[in-house]
Motif scaffolding. Structure first.
Motif: not given
Length: 167
Positions: A116-118, A10-14
């Motif tokens: 995933m939430l953050l 999720p961090f890299f998607v962000l």
């Protein structure tokens, strides 16, 4: 190791979302920070400027971030928007610290959902608009107060530090 790697997705998607969406142009209420940017650029910034009312979601800390950004990058709003990601990383760490202290045996079960939430791109403009760091900052101060209380429960000063975080 697999769970930790999965938690980074999720961090890299962000980061990809930020790269595609963050722009170096003011959006919406970003214009309310002009007084800080102009004063920082021309050397007339005064402490009172940081306390000027600005729609409730621009705080002293968002104005400090704007002033620092002016001095370091000539007010590159794209760069300032990445402060949101840095604050989310700090908040993620604080969440994990709290969980480690209170329910360590379930840690592997929460690493991915917390990530995933953050780092959810569903927050959309809260990521790509620089002044929305106020929301991440508010959460950070709240979580920091909780960490101080949970890790120092029997120390008299922990309540005072927690109250200071709430200011």
């Amino acid at each position: 190791l697999f769970v930790v790697l999965l938690a980074t997705v999720p961090f890299f998607v962000l980061l990809g979302f930020m790269d595609a969406g963050a722009r170096n142009i003011p959006r919406f209420d970003q214009y309310r920070a002009f007084h800080i940017a102009v004063a920082a650029a021309d050397g007339t910034l005064q402490p009172a400027d940081f306390f000027r009312p600005a729609h409730g979601h621009m705080t002293v800390f968002t104005f400090v971030a704007t002033a620092l950004n002016v001095w370091l990058t000539d007010w590159n709003l794209r760069t300032e928007a990445y402060l949101n990601v840095v604050l989310a990383l700090v908040n993620y760490g604080l969440y994990l610290m709290l969980f480690w202290r209170t329910a360590r045996e379930y840690m592997l079960w929460v690493v991915v959902p917390f990530s995933m939430l953050l780092f959810s791109v569903q927050q959309d403009f809260n990521w790509i608009i620089a002044y929305d760091s106020a929301w991440h900052l508010s959460l950070m101060w709240f979580l920091l107060a909780l960490v101080v209380l949970v890790y120092n429960l029997e120390r008299w000063w922990s309540l005072w530090v927690a109250m200071l975080c709430g200011i």
